[in-house]
Design an enzyme around this catalytic site. Sequence first.
Site, mmCIF file in Angstrom:
data_model
loop_
_atom_site.group_PDB
_atom_site.id
_atom_site.type_symbol
_atom_site.label_atom_id
_atom_site.label_comp_id
_atom_site.label_asym_id
_atom_site.label_seq_id
_atom_site.Cartn_x
_atom_site.Cartn_y
_atom_site.Cartn_z
ATOM 1 N N GLU A 1 -4.840 -0.737 3.792
ATOM 2 C CA GLU A 1 -6.410 0.299 3.739
ATOM 3 C C GLU A 1 -7.936 -0.063 4.442
ATOM 4 O O GLU A 1 -8.586 1.008 4.328
ATOM 5 C CB GLU A 1 -5.996 1.004 2.120
ATOM 6 N N HIS B 1 0.848 5.096 -8.264
ATOM 7 C CA HIS B 1 1.283 6.026 -6.819
ATOM 8 C C HIS B 1 0.118 7.796 -7.274
ATOM 9 O O HIS B 1 -0.077 7.868 -6.695
ATOM 10 C CB HIS B 1 2.819 6.573 -6.472
#
Length: 325
Positions: free
Chosen positions: A60, A129
């Site tokens: 990321e 998540h």
Amino acid sequence: MAQMTMIQAITDALRVELKNDENVLLFGEDVGKNGGVFRATEGLQDEFGEDRVFDTPLAESGIGGLAIGLATQGFRPVPEIQFFGFVFEVMDSISGQMARMRYRSGNTVNMPITLRSPFGGGVHTPEMHADSLEGLMAQQPGLKVVIPSNPYDAKGLLISAIRDNDPVIYLEHMKLYRSFRDEVPEEEYTVELGKANVKREGTDVTLIAYGAMVQASMKAAEELEKNGVSAEVLDLRTIAPLDVETIVESVKKTGRAVVVQEAQRVAGIASQIVAEIQERAILHLEAPVLRVTAPDTVFSFPQAEEAWLPNHQDIVNKVNEAINY
């Protein structure tokens, strides 16, 4: 008009902007050939090529750095963070670079980056998540934070975000991806960033929500109506900047407000909305501004998710508390 799910509306918006501007680039983990975890980019690599829709390594921080570099060179990057719970790996790029670049450069460098990411509970995802971390983004000056609640807004807001010259965090609630369809124009259109929408008119109380909690608020409003309570439902659509004017106008009309968010009580933006109402409309209030939120714990494991998440009955109960104050 076509009947679309929210994921279809998002894909359509991405296709519109890829066609509209050759500087628009889509990238992230598995967004190319696989079309992303939720198939939001399905078919776009085949249509526009690997140079414009491409996969990145599982990093990321690298995705964020790439977006910044591309933006300085005149591109309009649309990176995807596969799940927003992984945003901490890219926080320096977002808060330390993207959000500050216009100020740092003396208004000479734009960051037209739209960072897309799914989030939200109710779909039994693994740990980290589903977390609602939008409050972290809204507290960072220099960022716009958009959270659609329906397919029509999803397409219009995403097109507006990609065309914006400032960084936009565009968050997509996973439970809304395929839960219902809506009429969505097949041609391009925009929905203004920073402008809330009155989803339902009412006179007794204002329900202020965003994302999946808009649907819960609409369901609560229908139930309240059966008992003679008229609830106005306000869909924020953009949580940074907040449309304070529309919020205050609604509260002045109804005299009561309940702010609804999926995030924990200390997270999200509910407390900021409460503060704005108290400062600007306190003499119009018939009761304290109340909140419906998740509890102040780490997001629950899937087995306890339904008990942990706020729902329409929680909203009904809180409205009755405000009405009977």
